[in-house]
Design a protein around this motif. Sequence first.
Motif, PDB file in Angstrom:
ATOM      1  N   ASP A  83       0.839  -1.228  -0.065  1.00 24.99           N
ATOM      2  CA  ASP A  83       0.015  -0.036  -0.054  1.00 24.99           C
ATOM      3  C   ASP A  83       0.942   1.000  -0.026  1.00 24.99           C
ATOM      4  O   ASP A  83       1.029   1.925   0.886  1.00 24.99           O
ATOM      5  CB  ASP A  83      -0.876   0.039   1.075  1.00 24.99           C
ATOM      6  CG  ASP A  83      -1.721   1.238   1.226  1.00 24.99           C
ATOM      7  OD1 ASP A  83      -2.073   1.922   0.228  1.00 24.99           O
ATOM      8  OD2 ASP A  83      -2.359   1.507   2.513  1.00 24.99           O
ATOM      9  N   PRO A  84       1.631   1.402  -0.905  1.00 23.34           N
ATOM     10  CA  PRO A  84       2.677   2.581  -1.202  1.00 23.34           C
ATOM     11  C   PRO A  84       1.951   3.932  -0.944  1.00 23.34           C
ATOM     12  O   PRO A  84       1.044   4.271  -1.303  1.00 23.34           O
ATOM     13  CB  PRO A  84       3.378   2.319  -2.495  1.00 23.34           C
ATOM     14  CG  PRO A  84       2.233   1.696  -3.351  1.00 23.34           C
ATOM     15  CD  PRO A  84       1.494   0.986  -2.444  1.00 23.34           C
ATOM     16  N   ALA A  85       2.828   4.903  -0.686  1.00 21.86           N
ATOM     17  CA  ALA A  85       2.376   6.398  -0.725  1.00 21.86           C
ATOM     18  C   ALA A  85       2.047   6.855  -2.112  1.00 21.86           C
ATOM     19  O   ALA A  85       2.769   6.150  -3.206  1.00 21.86           O
ATOM     20  CB  ALA A  85       3.675   7.253  -0.331  1.00 21.86           C
ATOM     21  N   ARG A  86       1.209   7.532  -2.452  1.00 20.22           N
ATOM     22  CA  ARG A  86       0.796   7.991  -3.719  1.00 20.22           C
ATOM     23  C   ARG A  86       0.996   9.496  -3.767  1.00 20.22           C
ATOM     24  O   ARG A  86       0.567  10.271  -2.877  1.00 20.22           O
ATOM     25  CB  ARG A  86      -0.763   7.744  -3.880  1.00 20.22           C
ATOM     26  CG  ARG A  86      -1.142   6.362  -3.770  1.00 20.22           C
ATOM     27  CD  ARG A  86      -2.817   6.349  -3.942  1.00 20.22           C
ATOM     28  NE  ARG A  86      -3.173   6.941  -5.308  1.00 20.22           N
ATOM     29  CZ  ARG A  86      -4.482   7.107  -5.532  1.00 20.22           C
ATOM     30  NH1 ARG A  86      -5.172   7.623  -4.747  1.00 20.22           N
ATOM     31  NH2 ARG A  86      -4.661   7.860  -6.650  1.00 20.22           N
ATOM     32  N   GLU A 107      -0.457  10.900  -0.285  1.00 16.86           N
ATOM     33  CA  GLU A 107      -1.345  10.033   0.689  1.00 16.86           C
ATOM     34  C   GLU A 107      -0.486   8.920   1.116  1.00 16.86           C
ATOM     35  O   GLU A 107       0.269   8.167   0.224  1.00 16.86           O
ATOM     36  CB  GLU A 107      -2.583   9.535  -0.222  1.00 16.86           C
ATOM     37  CG  GLU A 107      -3.690  10.488  -0.468  1.00 16.86           C
ATOM     38  CD  GLU A 107      -4.594   9.964  -1.330  1.00 16.86           C
ATOM     39  OE1 GLU A 107      -4.605   8.609  -1.518  1.00 16.86           O
ATOM     40  OE2 GLU A 107      -5.435  10.821  -1.886  1.00 16.86           O
ATOM     41  N   MET A 108      -0.423   8.367   2.158  1.00 18.51           N
ATOM     42  CA  MET A 108       0.456   7.604   2.581  1.00 18.51           C
ATOM     43  C   MET A 108       0.027   6.604   3.939  1.00 18.51           C
ATOM     44  O   MET A 108      -0.638   7.397   4.924  1.00 18.51           O
ATOM     45  CB  MET A 108       1.982   7.968   2.902  1.00 18.51           C
ATOM     46  CG  MET A 108       2.137   8.831   3.870  1.00 18.51           C
ATOM     47  SD  MET A 108       3.948   9.571   4.287  1.00 18.51           S
ATOM     48  CE  MET A 108       4.955   7.932   4.103  1.00 18.51           C
ATOM     49  N   ASN A 109       0.520   5.427   4.029  1.00 20.00           N
ATOM     50  CA  ASN A 109       0.284   4.734   5.119  1.00 20.00           C
ATOM     51  C   ASN A 109       1.549   4.855   6.191  1.00 20.00           C
ATOM     52  O   ASN A 109       2.604   4.257   5.730  1.00 20.00           O
ATOM     53  CB  ASN A 109       0.149   3.234   4.757  1.00 20.00           C
ATOM     54  CG  ASN A 109       0.097   2.312   6.017  1.00 20.00           C
ATOM     55  OD1 ASN A 109      -0.004   2.716   7.299  1.00 20.00           O
ATOM     56  ND2 ASN A 109       0.685   1.055   5.905  1.00 20.00           N
ATOM     57  N   ASP A 115       8.694   3.137   4.259  1.00 23.16           N
ATOM     58  CA  ASP A 115       8.675   4.494   4.602  1.00 23.16           C
ATOM     59  C   ASP A 115       9.336   4.763   5.915  1.00 23.16           C
ATOM     60  O   ASP A 115       8.802   4.131   7.064  1.00 23.16           O
ATOM     61  CB  ASP A 115       7.556   5.140   4.206  1.00 23.16           C
ATOM     62  CG  ASP A 115       7.292   5.195   2.996  1.00 23.16           C
ATOM     63  OD1 ASP A 115       8.149   5.165   1.962  1.00 23.16           O
ATOM     64  OD2 ASP A 115       6.100   5.130   2.369  1.00 23.16           O
ATOM     65  N   SER A 116      10.169   5.714   6.194  1.00 18.09           N
ATOM     66  CA  SER A 116      10.900   6.017   7.502  1.00 18.09           C
ATOM     67  C   SER A 116       9.511   6.520   8.123  1.00 18.09           C
ATOM     68  O   SER A 116       8.877   7.869   7.746  1.00 18.09           O
ATOM     69  CB  SER A 116      12.075   7.039   7.386  1.00 18.09           C
ATOM     70  OG  SER A 116      13.126   6.276   6.571  1.00 18.09           O
ATOM     71  N   HIS A 117       9.437   6.400   9.485  1.00 20.37           N
ATOM     72  CA  HIS A 117       8.352   7.136  10.352  1.00 20.37           C
ATOM     73  C   HIS A 117       8.813   7.058  11.637  1.00 20.37           C
ATOM     74  O   HIS A 117       9.651   6.153  12.337  1.00 20.37           O
ATOM     75  CB  HIS A 117       6.893   6.336   9.885  1.00 20.37           C
ATOM     76  CG  HIS A 117       6.926   5.235  10.400  1.00 20.37           C
ATOM     77  ND1 HIS A 117       7.242   3.905   9.399  1.00 20.37           N
ATOM     78  CD2 HIS A 117       6.597   4.303  11.470  1.00 20.37           C
ATOM     79  CE1 HIS A 117       7.117   2.852  10.031  1.00 20.37           C
ATOM     80  NE2 HIS A 117       6.515   2.992  11.360  1.00 20.37           N
ATOM     81  N   LEU A 118       8.119   7.782  12.687  1.00 18.75           N
ATOM     82  CA  LEU A 118       8.270   7.857  13.921  1.00 18.75           C
ATOM     83  C   LEU A 118       6.629   7.170  14.672  1.00 18.75           C
ATOM     84  O   LEU A 118       5.755   7.385  14.041  1.00 18.75           O
ATOM     85  CB  LEU A 118       8.371   9.308  14.418  1.00 18.75           C
ATOM     86  CG  LEU A 118       8.362   9.396  15.918  1.00 18.75           C
ATOM     87  CD1 LEU A 118       9.250  10.550  16.295  1.00 18.75           C
ATOM     88  CD2 LEU A 118       6.836   9.931  16.412  1.00 18.75           C
ATOM     89  N   SER A 311       4.283   9.748  12.599  1.00 15.00           N
ATOM     90  CA  SER A 311       4.431  10.700  11.561  1.00 15.00           C
ATOM     91  C   SER A 311       5.584  10.182  10.458  1.00 15.00           C
ATOM     92  O   SER A 311       6.543   9.679  11.184  1.00 15.00           O
ATOM     93  CB  SER A 311       4.898  12.035  12.045  1.00 15.00           C
ATOM     94  OG  SER A 311       5.206  13.174  10.905  1.00 15.00           O
ATOM     95  N   PRO A 312       5.341  10.680   9.203  1.00 18.22           N
ATOM     96  CA  PRO A 312       6.585  10.301   8.440  1.00 18.22           C
ATOM     97  C   PRO A 312       7.631  11.490   8.854  1.00 18.22           C
ATOM     98  O   PRO A 312       7.359  12.334   9.254  1.00 18.22           O
ATOM     99  CB  PRO A 312       5.996  10.772   6.918  1.00 18.22           C
ATOM    100  CG  PRO A 312       4.791  11.400   7.169  1.00 18.22           C
ATOM    101  CD  PRO A 312       4.209  10.957   8.460  1.00 18.22           C
TER     102      PRO A 312
END
Length: 319
Positions: A83-86, A107-109, A115-118, A311-312
């Motif tokens: 479900d990649p970022a769009r 838009e992203m999961n 993807d790098s996220h906190l 958050s990204p």
Amino acid sequence: MTRMGRTDPGASELSRARMSEEEFRALYRRLRDQRPWGPGDRRGALNHLTSAGTQAAASEVRLGRTVSLAAPVEGDVTPDNPDPARHLMKGIPGTGRGVAFGMDRIEMNIHGNADSHLDALCHVSFDGELYNGVPVDTITANGATELTVGLAANGVVGRGVLLDIPRTRGVPWLEPGEHVTVDDLLAAEQAQGVRAGRGDILLVAVGHRRRRRERGPWNAAAYRAGLHPEVMPLLADRQIAVLGSDGNNDVAPSVTEKVDFPIHVLAVNALGVMLLDYLQFGDLIRICEEADRWTFLCVIAPLRLPHGTGSPINPIAVL
């Protein structure tokens, strides 16, 4: 529990490294009950990062070099990113006279495996509770009202410490299913001449990104390297403020019976430690090797999402 050495684990070694549900719950209670803050605390391990600590971290800047610790946001469907970022273009400037604007939307999961996220402190519930007993019903369809990523709205700035486990083991990466032990962390500290301590942003490299780059994406939700739950008492004793990895910190398959994300539970839920998942350390490792030092000023600036569970991020190391 038997601690693993720094050799590639075979089936018998992996069996000895497993943790029963009873052992895990005992460790969870131990870490939860040793928190030094009262029932009203909502900052968790960020309490370890003081103004004095941030000022001291600024002295780590000697070369004036900056490097991103985030991977590029990806829009392709891959085994680890179904479900990649769009990235959508909402406006494309024409060639006529006058002012025009290029317009984007993304838009992203946030909590995916690419993807790098906190991860905020409201991200992980265990036995029906969030960190410090906060009820799970504080998370609604409109977002979270407690323990959100908004706690880091002003940024998290402190001393970063990178421990390169593949480097210490003499391998390019840890294979999916392998785990980082207390012995690994201590060996990396000794080899690199560093010691993680109070208020530090500890980054543990397992080589996930390098393996992905050289071997191609795989189903990281099911198979990945990460930390063994036994390391968490050490990090609690050291009073680490934030924990990050180039994987998602947890091993898959889990080494813990009936708990799929033991590091997330122990770090976020028991100790109040925000996690940084799926970072990228290749450029940082090269600079650290050239400079022969593994500490730096680290700046983490999540998006200001008042009700977000994460958050990204694009963390920056300044050396």
